[in-house]
Write an enzyme that holds these catalytic residues in place. Structure first.
Site, short mmCIF file in Angstrom:
data_model
loop_
_atom_site.label_atom_id
_atom_site.label_comp_id
_atom_site.label_asym_id
_atom_site.label_seq_id
_atom_site.Cartn_x
_atom_site.Cartn_y
_atom_site.Cartn_z
N ASP A 257 0.88 -1.04 0.10
CA ASP A 257 -0.04 0.06 0.06
C ASP A 257 1.04 1.37 0.07
O ASP A 257 2.12 0.94 0.16
CB ASP A 257 -0.92 0.12 1.05
CG ASP A 257 -2.11 0.62 0.81
OD1 ASP A 257 -2.05 1.76 0.06
OD2 ASP A 257 -3.36 0.79 1.51
C1 BGC Z 1 -5.20 3.34 -0.07
C2 BGC Z 1 -5.21 2.24 -1.09
C3 BGC Z 1 -5.02 2.97 -2.37
C4 BGC Z 1 -3.83 3.71 -2.42
C5 BGC Z 1 -3.51 4.39 -3.59
C6 BGC Z 1 -3.88 3.98 0.04
O1 BGC Z 1 -3.71 4.92 0.93
O2 BGC Z 1 -5.14 2.41 1.30
O3 BGC Z 1 -6.59 1.22 -0.88
O4 BGC Z 1 -5.07 2.00 -3.65
O5 BGC Z 1 -3.57 4.58 -1.23
O6 BGC Z 1 -4.30 5.53 -3.76
#
Ligand code: BGC
Length: 733
Positions: A257
């Site tokens: 993530d």
């Molecule tokens: C989130 C993800 C997301 C990623 C990209 C993160 O903060 O937890 O679910 O896909 O950001 O935007």
């Protein structure tokens, strides 16, 4: 060796260590890094992916550089959070889950993929299939609810929609099942907080939708931000290697993530980026989203002999394999002229159908709904969410276009025309406002009308990532507005737009009708208007239990039985026993004494304008062996006066297990439409595998013994049957 595999190996052999590590990195193309710096990294063959680039011409240019100016011509993965639609917005995923309609969910994801692909996106970070049992958690909006089977089926449908039958055909994009795993168990529903999930629970509940996504061919997975049993998911070898790769045979790509590799040091698992890069890479995280721990440290870690080059080969190979499966080497060269997707009538139709089937009628006293354009002359439409093209879209709508929205007010006006005089009034500035100065106008409007529809709930920003709430009642002065309007004594229908189940005990008795609309997306307005005026019957069913009050959370239908379960006979309210009552006065079972032990609205609940009656449950054979498929059928009759859809749900309880088993588990369901008076035999099939669970040895087993079955319109269905599963095969005569 498969042709793709051969190509992956050939390409890997041609790559330098630096190029392989380059593939393992991703940069945010939206802000922070200059375009020229990204282009140079691509030209140097030092970047595998960008995210947040949604511009056809820019994507075309970057792909051109990757294909033609870098040494090996490896195309880029271009990622974006296309969560519930792109520019045309479907209901939030929790709303889509309320449709219980896998075909519709698949169609919604397909529309999103096709729109996103027009702008150069070839990878979405969806579906989010974290089991969500805590309405405080803002990301419950993004989930498919509390049930592992519902989330498995609908999550797999989303994967199929995004990726299509062939991920390499134009319009298909790679899906990413997230967040692996247990993220929804964040303590007290506070996003990113610690999770503690025992392995048995992990396997029986949280891993199930991910396994289903892998079986559906999902091309990528994302690790969760949280730690689980003390090991952050981004460094969790047991999850990423033992379970995902070895047990399930996943050979796609695992992405961290956002910056979650560097956060391993913030967790206190490592003392800095070098250690974090080591932990994540050796655990099996192939690509680092956004951070630069891999880029800065992996090379030295390999040269120092701390990380084997085979670890890098494996990761880079997983990334290349996904690029090849997506057909990027062939199609990344396509010229994408557009910076925004064109509006398609098909996408708007899917958004409308999805919104329609997501609407859950929670309460309908005295048949106050549907409203009748014949008997009403005037209608008050009140509330801050009646006419807000943006707020109806919900969380995660980076690319959502409010200009495509039709609001409930506009749709109701269009539907009834001159037949009903609609008087609109906001009442409150927004849902959080405590300022009651608009109440007077609202009361005046309501008092001159025959009935009121009040649009309340939460703005989009009150749910979603990092937007958790500790109080899940209607915010601001909304409950006061309801109480004041109720006092007028006229029919009062409340429509709630929200990203989570709200605790509604404080208002439920004051309203005649209660319709839950989630954040219904672009076409929420017409869907709501059609249901309010009876053009369509509501048919959504809750994908998550609605607590009476926050203190009941977590409350979910498939809980364990426990040794002292509460019963209607044992439950006593604390007002009903005298002072100095003996210690045993409450019967010694598991409940709160200040609130009933059941939810306000159970999982699977949803009323209809029709009247569905279930009867005559048959099980064949009623003493099946481990080799048999089990057929279960019921009669379903529409005793009402309108055509309507019903979602018939089948639940099972395994009475005795080597680990304790839930009181009920959803196994399968069917959505179907019945005409007034129509009666139908509904057939379900259960395989032996449907009865399996993860036992004490942490392996999937099926045990012979007694099973109970219920079929009906919610998780509290009472039509009941039983069968005994036998070990020995049936003797053939
Ligand atoms: C989130 C993800 C997301 C990623 C990209 C993160 O903060 O937890 O679910 O896909 O950001 O935007």
């Amino acid at each position: 060796m498969h042709v793709i595999e051969r190509k992956v190996q050939t390409l890997l052999q041609a790559m330098t260590l630096a190029e392989k590590i380059g593939q393992m990195t991703q940069l945010n193309a939206e802000v922070g890094v200059a375009d020229s710096a990204i282009k140079q990294r691509v030209r140097d063959g030092m970047l595998g992916s960008v995210l947040n680039l949604v511009d056809g011409p820019r994507a075309t240019e970057l792909q051109r550089i990757a294909l033609h100016e870098s040494r090996l011509g490896i195309p880029l993965l271009i990622g974006r959070d296309v969560i519930h639609g792109f520019q045309t917005v479907m209901p939030i995923p929790l709303g889509q889950a309320a449709t219980w309609n896998a075909d519709l969910v698949r169609a919604g994801a397909r529309c999103a993929a096709e729109e996103a692909a027009q702008c150069g996106v070839n990878w979405t970070f969806a579906p989010m299939i974290d089991i969500a049992r805590d309405p405080r958690w803002g990301r419950i909006a993004e989930s498919l609810g509390e049930d592992p089977v519902l989330a498995s089926v609908l999550g797999a449908a989303m994967v199929a929609g995004f990726q299509g039958d062939d991920p390499a055909v134009p319009g298909s994009i790679a899906a990413c099942a997230k967040h692996f795993v247990g993220y929804g168990e964040a303590e007290s529903g506070r996003d990113y907080a610690t999770t503690n999930v025992p392995e048995n629970e992990l396997r029986n509940v949280h891993l199930q939708p991910f396994h289903a996504a892998v079986q559906a061919g999902v091309l990528s997975l994302m690790t969760s931000f949280s730690d689980i049993d003390g090991v952050p998911a981004t460094a969790n070898r047991k999850l990423l290697d033992d379970i995902l790769r070895k047990e399930w045979g996943f050979d796609g790509l695992v992405v961290s993530d956002w910056d979650s590799i560097r956060q391993l040091a913030v967790h206190g698992l490592t003392d800095g980026d070098r250690g974090s890069a080591f932990e994540a890479a050796t655990a099996g995280v192939d690509m680092e989203m956004q951070g630069d721990a891999y880029f800065n440290h992996l090379h030295a870690l390999v040269e120092d002999g701390v990380v084997a080059e085979s670890v890098i080969d494996r990761a880079a190979g997983n990334i290349l394999r996904v690029k090849m499966r997506l057909g990027l080497f062939e199609r990344a060269a396509d010229t994408l002229p557009k910076s925004s997707a064109s509006v398609s009538q098909h996408a708007l139709d899917v958004a409308r159908q999805s919104a329609l089937q997501s609407l859950v009628l929670l309460k309908n006293d005295n048949g106050c709904l549907p409203l009748s354009a014949e008997s009403l002359t005037s209608l008050a439409v009140i509330g801050p969410l009646a006419d807000d093209a943006y707020e109806q879209l919900g969380t995660w709508i980076f690319d959502g276009d409010p200009a495509r929205s039709m609001t409930p007010l506009a749709a109701m006006q269009a539907l009834v025309g001159d037949a009903v005089a609609i008087h609109a009034c906001r009442g409150l500035r927004d849902t959080r406002s405590g300022d009651q100065s608009g109440f007077e106008a609202a009361l005046e409007t309501a008092s001159i009308c025959d009935a009121t529809v009040l649009f309340l709930g939460e703005e989009s920003i009150l749910s979603g990532e990092a937007h958790s709430r500790a109080d899940i009642t209607l915010p601001g002065a909304q409950a006061d507005l309801i109480h004041r309007l109720q006092a007028l004594g006229k029919p009062l229908v409340v429509v709630i737009l929200a990203g989570r189940p709200l605790a509604l005990s404080n208002i439920v008795d004051d309203v005649d009708g209660l319709l839950y609309a989630w954040h219904p997306g672009s076409m929420g307005g017409p869907a709501i208007a059609d249901v309010l005026f009876g053009v369509e019957s509501p048919s959504g069913k809750l994908p998550v239990s609605f607590p009476r009050v926050l203190g009941q959370v977590p409350i979910y239908y498939n809980h364990k039985h426990g040794g002292k379960p509460p019963t209607p006979e044992t439950w006593v309210h604390m007002d009903d026993f005298p002072a100095r009552a003996p210690q045993t006065s409450l019967g010694m079972t598991a409940f709160h004494m200040d609130v009933h032990y059941t939810p306000l609205f159970p999982f699977g609940h949803g009323l209809s304008y029709a009247k569905f009656v279930y009867s005559d449950l048959q099980i064949e054979p009623n003493a099946p062996t481990m080799d048999d498929a089990i057929s279960i059928s019921v009669s379903l009759q529409n005793n009402g006066e309108v055509t309507a859809d019903e979602v018939a749900q089948l639940y099972v309880r395994d009475l005795v297990g080597n680990v304790t088993r839930p009181v009920r588990e959803l196994k399968t369901w069917q959505r179907m439409q019945l005409e007034p008076g129509e009666s139908r035999r509904v057939h379900f099939k259960l395989s032996i595998d449907d009865l399996s669970f993860c036992g004490r040895e942490l392996r999937r087993i099926v045990e012979p013994g007694e099973f109970h079955v219920w079929v009906g319109g919610s998780s509290t269905a009472s039509l009941h049957g039983e069968f005994r599963l036998r070990e020995a095969p049936t003797e053939k005569t």
